[in-house]
Motif scaffolding. Sequence first.
Motif, short mmCIF file in Angstrom:
data_model
loop_
_atom_site.label_atom_id
_atom_site.label_comp_id
_atom_site.label_asym_id
_atom_site.label_seq_id
_atom_site.Cartn_x
_atom_site.Cartn_y
_atom_site.Cartn_z
N ASP A 26 33.31 75.28 36.68
CA ASP A 26 33.23 76.73 36.56
C ASP A 26 32.13 77.30 37.46
O ASP A 26 32.33 78.29 38.16
CB ASP A 26 32.99 77.12 35.10
CG ASP A 26 33.03 78.62 34.89
OD1 ASP A 26 34.06 79.23 35.23
OD2 ASP A 26 32.03 79.17 34.38
N LYS A 27 30.97 76.66 37.46
CA LYS A 27 29.86 77.10 38.31
C LYS A 27 30.26 77.01 39.79
O LYS A 27 29.98 77.92 40.56
CB LYS A 27 28.63 76.24 38.03
CG LYS A 27 27.44 76.59 38.89
CD LYS A 27 26.27 75.66 38.61
CE LYS A 27 25.14 75.93 39.58
NZ LYS A 27 24.11 74.90 39.51
N THR A 28 30.91 75.92 40.16
CA THR A 28 31.34 75.75 41.54
C THR A 28 32.35 76.81 41.95
O THR A 28 32.27 77.36 43.06
CB THR A 28 31.93 74.34 41.74
OG1 THR A 28 30.96 73.37 41.35
CG2 THR A 28 32.33 74.10 43.18
N GLU A 29 33.29 77.12 41.07
CA GLU A 29 34.27 78.17 41.37
C GLU A 29 33.59 79.52 41.56
O GLU A 29 33.94 80.29 42.47
CB GLU A 29 35.29 78.28 40.24
CG GLU A 29 36.30 77.17 40.22
CD GLU A 29 37.29 77.28 39.07
OE1 GLU A 29 37.07 78.11 38.16
OE2 GLU A 29 38.27 76.52 39.08
N ARG A 30 32.61 79.82 40.74
CA ARG A 30 31.87 81.09 40.88
C ARG A 30 31.12 81.13 42.22
O ARG A 30 31.09 82.16 42.89
CB ARG A 30 30.91 81.28 39.72
CG ARG A 30 31.60 81.55 38.41
CD ARG A 30 30.57 81.57 37.27
NE ARG A 30 31.20 81.50 35.99
CZ ARG A 30 31.43 82.55 35.21
NH1 ARG A 30 31.06 83.74 35.61
NH2 ARG A 30 32.01 82.40 34.04
N GLU A 31 30.50 80.02 42.59
CA GLU A 31 29.77 79.97 43.85
C GLU A 31 30.73 80.14 45.04
O GLU A 31 30.41 80.84 46.00
CB GLU A 31 29.00 78.66 43.97
CG GLU A 31 27.83 78.56 43.04
CD GLU A 31 27.16 77.19 43.05
OE1 GLU A 31 27.72 76.25 43.67
OE2 GLU A 31 26.09 77.06 42.42
N THR A 38 33.61 81.71 45.03
CA THR A 38 34.05 83.11 45.03
C THR A 38 32.98 83.99 45.66
O THR A 38 33.29 84.86 46.50
CB THR A 38 34.36 83.59 43.60
OG1 THR A 38 35.39 82.75 43.07
CG2 THR A 38 34.81 85.03 43.58
N GLU A 39 31.73 83.79 45.28
CA GLU A 39 30.63 84.59 45.83
C GLU A 39 30.49 84.37 47.33
O GLU A 39 30.31 85.32 48.09
CB GLU A 39 29.33 84.27 45.10
CG GLU A 39 28.16 85.11 45.52
CD GLU A 39 28.32 86.59 45.22
OE1 GLU A 39 27.75 87.42 45.96
OE2 GLU A 39 29.02 86.93 44.24
N THR A 91 32.81 83.38 49.41
CA THR A 91 33.98 83.96 50.06
C THR A 91 33.81 85.46 50.23
O THR A 91 34.13 86.02 51.28
CB THR A 91 35.26 83.65 49.25
OG1 THR A 91 35.37 82.24 49.09
CG2 THR A 91 36.49 84.19 49.94
N ARG A 92 33.29 86.11 49.21
CA ARG A 92 33.04 87.56 49.31
C ARG A 92 32.03 87.87 50.40
O ARG A 92 32.22 88.78 51.19
CB ARG A 92 32.55 88.09 47.96
CG ARG A 92 33.62 88.20 46.93
CD ARG A 92 33.07 88.78 45.64
NE ARG A 92 34.10 88.76 44.60
CZ ARG A 92 33.88 88.58 43.34
NH1 ARG A 92 32.65 88.41 42.89
NH2 ARG A 92 34.87 88.59 42.47
#
Length: 121
Positions: A90-95, A97-98, A100-101
């Motif tokens: 979950d932490k990796t997915e959030r990182e 996403t951030e 990529t933005r």
Amino acid sequence: MYAVQYIAIAVVLILMVYVLGRYGRGEFEWGDFLFWEAILIGLLVVSIFPVQIANEIRKLLGLGRGLDALFVIGIGLSYILVFRIYLTVDKTEREITELTRKIAIELEEINRRLEEMEKKH
């Protein structure tokens, strides 16, 4: 001691050396190293004294057989590991996403500046 105990002890010792090697190469952080070594030390102790530990856990949990106690503990530890993996993913997915933005915003800014430069020339 039973043959399976010797096999378990050998496997755990090999895994302990493997984890130490990965930590030495910088592939593990200190917390991860301690976590895995603690798990492996626990497995080593259970491998050496399986009957005694199973009986103590059985008494503590109020179960009928020692093997049932080891299964309950094993399932509980498995759930903890799965939850830890879930948190890491979950932490990796959030990182991701951030990042990529941020990259998209920077790329848009670069494209805008290039268009401005092309208009000037």
